[in-house]
Write an enzyme that holds these catalytic residues in place. Structure first.
Site, short mmCIF file in Angstrom:
data_model
loop_
_atom_site.label_atom_id
_atom_site.label_comp_id
_atom_site.label_asym_id
_atom_site.label_seq_id
_atom_site.Cartn_x
_atom_site.Cartn_y
_atom_site.Cartn_z
N ASP A 64 -7.38 -5.41 15.00
CA ASP A 64 -7.16 -4.18 15.01
C ASP A 64 -8.55 -3.13 15.40
O ASP A 64 -9.55 -3.38 14.93
CB ASP A 64 -6.64 -3.31 13.78
CG ASP A 64 -5.59 -2.40 13.58
OD1 ASP A 64 -5.69 -1.62 14.63
OD2 ASP A 64 -4.65 -2.45 13.00
N ASP A 99 -7.73 -11.29 -7.73
CA ASP A 99 -8.25 -9.99 -8.02
C ASP A 99 -7.17 -8.87 -7.60
O ASP A 99 -7.52 -7.59 -7.82
CB ASP A 99 -9.59 -9.65 -7.24
CG ASP A 99 -9.29 -9.67 -5.81
OD1 ASP A 99 -8.04 -9.72 -5.08
OD2 ASP A 99 -10.38 -9.47 -4.92
N HIS A 146 2.68 -0.78 9.14
CA HIS A 146 2.01 -0.39 8.11
C HIS A 146 2.27 1.25 7.96
O HIS A 146 1.86 1.51 6.81
CB HIS A 146 0.46 -0.74 8.00
CG HIS A 146 -0.09 -0.17 9.38
ND1 HIS A 146 -0.03 -0.50 10.58
CD2 HIS A 146 -1.21 0.91 9.26
CE1 HIS A 146 -0.74 0.17 11.40
NE2 HIS A 146 -1.41 0.98 10.59
N ASP A 147 2.75 2.01 8.81
CA ASP A 147 2.89 3.44 8.85
C ASP A 147 4.27 3.90 8.73
O ASP A 147 4.52 4.81 8.64
CB ASP A 147 2.20 4.01 9.95
CG ASP A 147 0.70 4.03 9.96
OD1 ASP A 147 0.05 4.07 8.94
OD2 ASP A 147 0.23 4.00 11.05
N ASP A 204 -3.13 -13.24 -1.77
CA ASP A 204 -4.32 -13.14 -2.57
C ASP A 204 -4.71 -14.31 -3.27
O ASP A 204 -4.03 -14.91 -3.74
CB ASP A 204 -4.14 -12.03 -3.78
CG ASP A 204 -5.03 -12.01 -4.69
OD1 ASP A 204 -6.51 -12.43 -4.34
OD2 ASP A 204 -5.08 -11.75 -5.98
N ASN A 228 -7.54 -15.07 -4.83
CA ASN A 228 -8.40 -15.22 -5.88
C ASN A 228 -8.42 -14.47 -7.10
O ASN A 228 -8.91 -14.40 -8.42
CB ASN A 228 -9.93 -14.90 -5.62
CG ASN A 228 -9.86 -13.27 -4.91
OD1 ASN A 228 -8.97 -12.84 -5.14
ND2 ASN A 228 -11.16 -13.01 -4.53
N GLU A 268 -1.87 1.98 20.80
CA GLU A 268 -1.26 2.77 19.88
C GLU A 268 -1.19 4.16 20.58
O GLU A 268 -2.28 4.82 20.44
CB GLU A 268 -1.61 2.67 18.54
CG GLU A 268 -0.60 3.55 17.43
CD GLU A 268 -1.23 3.85 16.22
OE1 GLU A 268 -0.34 4.04 15.15
OE2 GLU A 268 -2.38 3.87 16.17
N ASP A 271 -6.00 1.48 17.79
CA ASP A 271 -5.29 2.37 16.96
C ASP A 271 -5.62 3.55 17.60
O ASP A 271 -6.69 4.12 18.08
CB ASP A 271 -6.16 2.42 15.63
CG ASP A 271 -5.65 3.17 14.56
OD1 ASP A 271 -4.45 3.11 14.27
OD2 ASP A 271 -6.47 4.43 14.25
N ASP A 286 -6.55 -11.31 0.92
CA ASP A 286 -7.67 -11.62 1.49
C ASP A 286 -7.42 -12.76 2.65
O ASP A 286 -6.45 -13.25 2.90
CB ASP A 286 -8.59 -12.27 0.50
CG ASP A 286 -8.05 -13.27 -0.45
OD1 ASP A 286 -7.00 -14.06 0.21
OD2 ASP A 286 -8.20 -13.05 -1.77
#
Length: 582
Positions: free
Chosen positions: A97, A24, A343-344, A20, A22, A270, A206, A28
């Protein structure tokens, strides 16, 4: 000549959790740009970037509202262009992706499809159907089919204005596109060309084998879930690798990739539920569909009868049988993706390793086991550091839409909440989504603000800063594995032979090419193990020189020609000119 991606290594970036810039609390594009030297030092060849498109984030970006715009959370198109240039300057390709089985319900296509009513020009861009015959709209069981969503509950949602239902195999905010409509397909192809013209180097597609549905749409076998017995069913045989999927991918190749004959593009499909024969068809280069597939057989071996949230111990012999079969049969024609984490999936060192006493040893052993197979390895962010699963105190700590949907559905059905939480702790997707642990600072070096998902408390000692200059670190071992793939053609192109196949705790195999023989031996346990030397080599003692090891002084044959391995020991030996291949 071997394709370039056979000796390449891909690194997956999940932007929300990478870096990150910035403060928040959300990762990003400028944050990714600031960490490119980490990727360059690691030695990876390709970055796969999880979705950064405009999205309401119902499924963390896999619900896309505008395929040609960057979500402001992540930055701008100018930020993207700088990131792409920075990668290319370092000799690293970028794969986007591609999520085109479904869009967000906030995408203009779906808004027009819904608001234009049954006679509108976009209605047929999605799967709209009236209620089941004899049922009023909204009545229990009125859904056009009994399919269950991957995220729990019916795969159909009612649009009250029209009285019709739309299909969503995932969240209700992720309506499925109707690929039967050629306008849909060509709109997707035009979007893909737009990104390729911008300079990207390919796509990870995907759930691409779900885009073709069996017609007419009909019920699947009842599974007994839900408030009404037999109401929900398994529709997966009716939409997994459906009747036109190969036709669609071949059309995509003609309409998109064939237009860039001078580019070294990468296409990855995938393909959940894919069989070996289907994977061969997808990746046979003569068919011109995709370069490689993600298949899920090996990451389903520890799923119990209750599914992924009912984990059972892994039997290593099952893993050998699965990976070995894919190595031999797919490798003869097509190509596979090699992965533990994404990520899964939960973190492999917590899932199949020992994230306590033998954290470093098991993290490096499992990496060694995977990376030297035939296929293209994928490193998921933080995997190169040995990041572990994260603690979960209650369901309030869980962000993942899949885990939460499962939990509340099962609680309503009367199941023990603590047992459900145990399953989510082990297998939930949030395990992969905690921020990358760059440093021991309060925000783990990920953010100066409050992270969108809590950082793992172990970041105080498990972080990139602590490993960067340590030659014994997990990070150093990943660098060495990647360098070995780049340096030795036998890793990319060699034949594969499983060794000691019946051993319950030792995973061993040989790779052979042009007289070179690479032998990989891994103790997949927290106890010492023995394996006969004869099970590892056809010529006693002829194992070659050690080219990689995760422990000092790698073991060799001892008395009685038995190789003794320490807990989670892994080593790789290379013998020149001794291949037994015909």
């Amino acid at each position: 000549m071997s394709s370039w991606w056979k000796s390449a290594v891909v690194y997956q970036v999940y932007p929300r959790s990478f870096a990150d810039s910035n403060g928040d609390g959300v990762g990003d594009l400028p944050g990714i740009e600031s960490r490119l030297d980490h990727l360059s030092d690691l030695g990876v060849d390709v970055v796969w970037l999880s979705p950064i498109y405009t999205s309401p984030q119902a499924d963390n970006g896999y619900d896309i509202a505008d395929y040609r715009a960057i979500d402001p959370r992540f930055g701008s198109l100018d930020d993207f262009d700088r990131l792409l240039a920075g990668l290319h300057e370092r000799g690293i390709k970028l794969v986007m992706d591609l999520v085109v089985n479904h869009t967000s319900d906030e995408h203009p296509w779906f808004v027009s499809s819904r608001d234009g009513g049954p006679d509108g020009p976009y209605r047929d861009w999605y799967w709209w159907r009236p209620p089941r015959e004899g049922f009023a709209p909204g009545a229990p069981g009125a859904e056009p089919t009994n399919w269950e969503s991957f995220f729990s509950g019916p795969a159909w949602s009612l649009d009250e204005a029209s009285g019709e239902y739309y299909l969503h195999l995932f969240d209700r905010k992720q309506p499925d596109l109707n690929w039967e409509n050629p306008q849909v397909r060509h709109a997707v192809y035009a979007m893909m060309r737009w990104w390729l013209d911008r300079g990207v180097d390919g796509f990870r597609m995907d759930v691409i084998n779900l885009i073709s549905k069996v017609l007419p749409l009909r019920d699947g076998a009842p599974n007994g879930h839900g408030a009404h017995p037999g109401w929900l069913g398994d529709g997966s045989p009716l939409y997994t690798t459906g009747p036109r999927v190969h036709e669609y991918l071949q059309e995509m190749h003609r309409e998109v990739f064939d237009r860039y004959p001078d580019r070294e593009l990468l296409t990855v499909g995938e393909t959940p539920g894919v069989t070996l024969d289907e994977a061969i068809a997808f990746t046979d280069p003569n068919r011109r569909e995709v370069d490689m597939v993600f298949q899920f057989e090996h990451v389903g071996l520890d799923h119990g009868q209750g599914g992924k949230f009912d984990p059972v111990p892994l039997d290593l012999r099952d893993l050998k049988a699965s990976l070995g079969r894919w190595q031999v049969e797919l490798g003869a024609v097509g190509w596979n993706s090699l992965y533990w984490d994404n990520h899964d999936q939960p973190r492999v060192v917590s899932r199949f390793g020992d994230d306590g006493t033998y954290w470093r040893e098991s993290a490096t052993a499992l990496a060694t086991l995977l990376h030297l197979h035939r296929g293209t390895p994928y490193v998921y962010q933080g995997e190169e550091l040995g990041m572990t699963n994260a603690p979960v105190g209650s369901i309030d700590d869980v962000d993942d839409v899949e885990s939460r949907g499962y939990y509340f559905q099962q609680v309503a059905a009367g199941h023990d909440p603590q047992v459900l939480l145990d399953g989510i702790r082990a297998m939930g997707r949030d395990n992969a989504r905690t921020p990358v642990q760059w440093s021991a600072e309060p925000g783990a070096g990920f953010t100066a603000g409050t992270p969108w998902l809590a950082v793992n408390p172990n970041h105080t000692w498990l972080n990139a800063d602590a490993q960067r200059d340590d030659p014994t670190s997990v990070l150093a071992h990943y660098r060495a594995l990647i360098a070995l793939r780049h340096a030795e053609p036998v890793v990319a192109d060699g034949d594969f032979t499983m060794l000691a196949g019946d051993h319950p705790h030792v995973y061993a195999y040989a790779r052979e090419l042009d007289g070179d023989r690479l032998v990989v031996v891994v103790n997949v346990s927290s106890d010492p193990q023995e394996v006969p030397l004869a099970d590892l080599t056809p010529s006693a003692g002829d194992l070659g020189e050690v080219v990689l090891a995760n422990l000092p002084d790698p073991t060799t044959a001892h008395a009685g020609d038995v190789v003794r391995l320490r807990p989670w020991e892994a080593w790789v030996r290379l013998a020149r000119g001794t291949s037994t291949a015909p």
